[in-house]
Design a protein around this motif. Structure first.
Motif, PDB file in Angstrom:
ATOM      1  N   ALA A 110      12.081 -16.079   5.414  1.00  0.00           N
ATOM      2  CA  ALA A 110      10.704 -15.588   5.516  1.00  0.00           C
ATOM      3  C   ALA A 110      10.353 -14.826   4.239  1.00  0.00           C
ATOM      4  N   PRO A 111      10.108 -15.550   3.129  1.00  0.00           N
ATOM      5  CA  PRO A 111       9.810 -14.861   1.873  1.00  0.00           C
ATOM      6  C   PRO A 111       8.572 -13.980   1.949  1.00  0.00           C
ATOM      7  N   GLY A 112       7.645 -14.324   2.851  1.00  0.00           N
ATOM      8  CA  GLY A 112       6.471 -13.469   3.031  1.00  0.00           C
ATOM      9  C   GLY A 112       6.870 -12.099   3.529  1.00  0.00           C
ATOM     10  N   LEU A 113       7.837 -12.062   4.435  1.00  0.00           N
ATOM     11  CA  LEU A 113       8.345 -10.783   4.938  1.00  0.00           C
ATOM     12  C   LEU A 113       8.983  -9.993   3.804  1.00  0.00           C
ATOM     13  N   ARG A 114       9.742 -10.679   2.967  1.00  0.00           N
ATOM     14  CA  ARG A 114      10.389 -10.020   1.828  1.00  0.00           C
ATOM     15  C   ARG A 114       9.352  -9.354   0.933  1.00  0.00           C
ATOM     16  N   ASP A 115       8.274 -10.070   0.635  1.00  0.00           N
ATOM     17  CA  ASP A 115       7.244  -9.521  -0.251  1.00  0.00           C
ATOM     18  C   ASP A 115       6.514  -8.347   0.389  1.00  0.00           C
ATOM     19  N   VAL A 116       6.308  -8.421   1.714  1.00  0.00           N
ATOM     20  CA  VAL A 116       5.683  -7.295   2.411  1.00  0.00           C
ATOM     21  C   VAL A 116       6.548  -6.049   2.284  1.00  0.00           C
ATOM     22  N   LEU A 117       7.864  -6.239   2.397  1.00  0.00           N
ATOM     23  CA  LEU A 117       8.778  -5.106   2.295  1.00  0.00           C
ATOM     24  C   LEU A 117       8.772  -4.513   0.892  1.00  0.00           C
ATOM     25  N   LEU A 118       8.766  -5.375  -0.122  1.00  0.00           N
ATOM     26  CA  LEU A 118       8.796  -4.903  -1.510  1.00  0.00           C
ATOM     27  C   LEU A 118       7.498  -4.187  -1.875  1.00  0.00           C
ATOM     28  N   THR A 119       6.376  -4.821  -1.594  1.00  0.00           N
ATOM     29  CA  THR A 119       5.096  -4.191  -1.915  1.00  0.00           C
ATOM     30  C   THR A 119       4.851  -2.977  -1.032  1.00  0.00           C
ATOM     31  N   GLY A 120       5.316  -3.070   0.208  1.00  0.00           N
ATOM     32  CA  GLY A 120       5.121  -1.951   1.133  1.00  0.00           C
ATOM     33  C   GLY A 120       5.833  -0.701   0.675  1.00  0.00           C
ATOM     34  N   LYS A 121       7.014  -0.853   0.110  1.00  0.00           N
ATOM     35  CA  LYS A 121       7.759   0.298  -0.377  1.00  0.00           C
ATOM     36  C   LYS A 121       7.004   0.972  -1.527  1.00  0.00           C
ATOM     37  N   ALA A 122       6.429   0.162  -2.425  1.00  0.00           N
ATOM     38  CA  ALA A 122       5.657   0.723  -3.539  1.00  0.00           C
ATOM     39  C   ALA A 122       4.393   1.410  -3.028  1.00  0.00           C
ATOM     40  N   CYS A 123       3.721   0.785  -2.071  1.00  0.00           N
ATOM     41  CA  CYS A 123       2.491   1.370  -1.533  1.00  0.00           C
ATOM     42  C   CYS A 123       2.770   2.667  -0.778  1.00  0.00           C
ATOM     43  N   GLU A 124       3.918   2.723  -0.122  1.00  0.00           N
ATOM     44  CA  GLU A 124       4.298   3.969   0.572  1.00  0.00           C
ATOM     45  C   GLU A 124       4.449   5.111  -0.430  1.00  0.00           C
ATOM     46  N   ALA A 125       5.021   4.795  -1.597  1.00  0.00           N
ATOM     47  CA  ALA A 125       5.173   5.821  -2.628  1.00  0.00           C
ATOM     48  C   ALA A 125       3.821   6.272  -3.163  1.00  0.00           C
ATOM     49  N   VAL A 126       2.855   5.352  -3.219  1.00  0.00           N
ATOM     50  CA  VAL A 126       1.501   5.701  -3.672  1.00  0.00           C
ATOM     51  C   VAL A 126       0.849   6.679  -2.692  1.00  0.00           C
ATOM     52  N   ARG A 127       1.053   6.441  -1.393  1.00  0.00           N
ATOM     53  CA  ARG A 127       0.378   7.252  -0.369  1.00  0.00           C
ATOM     54  C   ARG A 127       1.108   8.550  -0.037  1.00  0.00           C
ATOM     55  N   ARG A 128       2.395   8.642  -0.359  1.00  0.00           N
ATOM     56  CA  ARG A 128       3.223   9.767   0.075  1.00  0.00           C
ATOM     57  C   ARG A 128       2.722  11.100  -0.488  1.00  0.00           C
ATOM     58  N   LYS A 129       2.735  12.124   0.352  1.00  0.00           N
ATOM     59  CA  LYS A 129       2.332  13.469  -0.073  1.00  0.00           C
ATOM     60  C   LYS A 129       3.423  14.479   0.267  1.00  0.00           C
ATOM     61  N   ASP A 130       3.427  15.586  -0.476  1.00  0.00           N
ATOM     62  CA  ASP A 130       4.407  16.631  -0.202  1.00  0.00           C
ATOM     63  C   ASP A 130       3.867  17.582   0.871  1.00  0.00           C
ATOM     64  N   LYS A 131       4.592  18.646   1.133  1.00  0.00           N
ATOM     65  CA  LYS A 131       4.210  19.573   2.201  1.00  0.00           C
ATOM     66  C   LYS A 131       2.895  20.288   1.925  1.00  0.00           C
ATOM     67  N   ARG A 132       2.530  20.371   0.652  1.00  0.00           N
ATOM     68  CA  ARG A 132       1.270  21.044   0.291  1.00  0.00           C
ATOM     69  C   ARG A 132       0.091  20.068   0.219  1.00  0.00           C
ATOM     70  N   GLY A 133       0.352  18.823   0.597  1.00  0.00           N
ATOM     71  CA  GLY A 133      -0.723  17.841   0.631  1.00  0.00           C
ATOM     72  C   GLY A 133      -1.004  17.170  -0.700  1.00  0.00           C
ATOM     73  N   ARG A 134      -0.153  17.369  -1.685  1.00  0.00           N
ATOM     74  CA  ARG A 134      -0.329  16.731  -2.987  1.00  0.00           C
ATOM     75  C   ARG A 134       0.466  15.432  -3.025  1.00  0.00           C
ATOM     76  N   PHE A 135      -0.051  14.481  -3.796  1.00  0.00           N
ATOM     77  CA  PHE A 135       0.670  13.212  -3.921  1.00  0.00           C
ATOM     78  C   PHE A 135       2.034  13.448  -4.570  1.00  0.00           C
ATOM     79  N   ALA A 136       3.051  12.780  -4.043  1.00  0.00           N
ATOM     80  CA  ALA A 136       4.406  12.925  -4.589  1.00  0.00           C
ATOM     81  C   ALA A 136       4.463  12.430  -6.028  1.00  0.00           C
ATOM     82  N   TYR A 137       3.692  11.373  -6.327  1.00  0.00           N
ATOM     83  CA  TYR A 137       3.631  10.820  -7.681  1.00  0.00           C
ATOM     84  C   TYR A 137       2.171  10.662  -8.101  1.00  0.00           C
TER      85      TYR A 137
END
Length: 325
Positions: A110-137
Motif C-alpha cells: 500500500a504505497p499510498g499508506l506509506r506516503d501518508v505516513l511520511l507526509t503526515g510526520k512532516a505535517c505533524e511537525a509543522v503543526r506541533r506547539k510547545d507548552k506556551r503555544g508556540r510552534f516547535a519549529y
C-alpha cells in the motif's frame, strides 16, 4: 514565507543539497528549522558530515545568528508503528507485527499508506506547539522525492482513496491535505540549465498545478560562472587567427614567429571558445524556458571547491541574499 518548504527536483540536480542550504537559510537569526528526509538515503547526514540520522529529531547545525537546524530521517515502518500506537494502542503487539514483517508488508503493498505516513510526520511537525503555544519549529523543510513522482507523493487523498473511505487513515489523509494545500506549504523545484531537467521541471510544475498543490520557486543549481559575454563571443567568432596569435604573443604567451607557441595555442583556444558559445546558447535557451513558467527564479553557483559543509553555508548565504529566508 510558508512554514512547510518542500524541495523536489530531477535526480542529479542536487535537491538534497538545496534543501539543506534552505534549512540553514531559514534558521538564520535565531529561528528553528527541521530538515526532513523521506527517501532513506541518509543524504542529509553526509552533507552535514555527521552520523546516520536515527528516527528522531536531532540537532545537526547552528545557523548564522544563533538559529538551529534539526534533522529527521523518517522511517515508514517506524512511522506506521507510531500511527498504530496512536490510534489503536497496540503497544507490544505493534512490535510483534514488525518482527513478523507485517509492517514492511503493509507499507510495500500500500504505497499510498506509506506516503501518508511520511507526509503526515512532516505535517505533524509543522503543526506541533510547545507548552506556551508556540510552534516547535519556525520552518519544516522536506527533502522530497524526485519531480517525476512529487505530485503523487503529496496528493495523498487520491492515494488512500482505495484504502479507506472513513476511519483514522482517511482522517489522517484529510489532515495532511489541509496542510499541503494551504498557504502554509510551498513546493520548490530544483533544476539545472540543461534540457532534460528543465523539461522535467516544466512537466512537474504542470502536474502540481493540476493537483492544486501550492508551488513556490524554481531554483537553478550548479550554475557555472559567465566567462565570456555576447560581445566576447562575437569577437572570438570573427577575430582572424593571426590577430589572436599576435594578442597571445603580446601577452607573453610565446613568440610571434610562425609555428611558435602563440600560434599553436590559437586552435585549442578558439575550440574552447566555440564549446563555451554552444553551452552559453543552450543555457540561455533553458533559462528562457524557466522564466516562462511563471515562478520566481533563483540561481545557485557551482562551487569551484566542490560541496562540503563550508559550501553548504555558502549556498545558504546566497539564498538569503536572494530573499529566500
Amino acid at each position: 514565507m510558508s512554514r512547510l518548504q518542500v524541495v523536489s527536483g530531477k535526480g542529479g540536480t542536487g535537491k538534497t543539497t538545496v534543501a539543506a542550504a534552505l534549512a540553514l537559510a531559514l534558521a538564520t537569526e535565531g529561528k528553528r528549522a527541521l530538515l526532513v528526509e523521506v527517501e532513506g538515503r541518509q543524504g542529509i547526514a553526509q552533507l552535514f558530515e555527521t552520523q546516520a540520522l536515527p528516527y528522531e529529531e536531532r540537532k545537526i547545525a547552528v545557523a548564522p545568528g544563533g538559529g538551529e537546524v534539526y534533522a529527521l530521517a523518517i522511517d515508514p515502518e517506524l512511522a506506521l508503528l507510531d500511527y498504530l500506537q496512536m490510534f489503536y494502542k497496540l503497544g507490544g503487539a505493534g512490535r510483534a507485527l514488525k518482527k513478523l514483517g507485517a509492517i514492511d508488508f503493509a507499507t510495500t503493498i500500500a504505497p499510498g499508506l506509506r506516503d501518508v505516513l511520511l507526509t503526515g510526520k512532516a505535517c505533524e511537525a509543522v503543526r506541533r506547539k510547545d507548552k506556551r503555544g508556540r510552534f516547535a519549529y519556525d520552518y519544516v523543510v522536506m527533502d522530497a522525492p524526485p519531480t517525476g513522482r512529487i505530485t503523487r507523493f503529496l496528493n495523498v487523498n487520491d492515494e488512500v482513496a482505495g484504502l479507506a473511505k472513513i476511519g483514522p487513515i482517511h482522517n489522517q489523509a484529510q489532515a495532511v491535505m489541509r496542510v499541503l494545500k494551504s498557504p502554509e506549504t510551498a513546493v520548490h523545484l530544483v533544476t539545472l540549465l540543461e534540457e532534460m531537467p528543465v523539461q522535467e521541471t516544466a512537466d512537474g510544475l504542470a502536474e502540481l498545478r493540476a493537483a492544486r498543490l501550492p508551488v513556490g520557486r524554481t531554483i537553478v543549481n550548479m550554475v557555472r560562472p559567465a566567462i565570456l559575454d555576447e560581445a566576447d563571443l562575437e569577437l572570438a567568432r570573427e577575430a582572424p587567427r593571426t590577430a589572436v596569435a599576435k594578442s597571445l604573443s603580446a601577452a607573453g604567451l610565446g613568440g610571434a614567429r610562425r609555428g611558435g607557441v602563440a600560434e599553436r595555442l590559437v586552435e585549442p583556444l578558439l575550440t574552447q571558445a566555440d564549446e563555451y558559445a554552444e553551452r552559453y546558447a543552450l543555457e540561455r535557451e533553458q533559462r528562457t524556458v524557466l522564466q516562462g513558467l511563471g515562478l520566481p527564479l533563483h540561481e545557485l553557483p557551482l562551487l569551484a571547491e566542490g560541496m562540503d559543509l563550508a559550501g553548504l553555508y555558502e549556498l545558504a548565504k546566497e539564498l538569503r541574499q536572494q530573499g529566500i529566508s
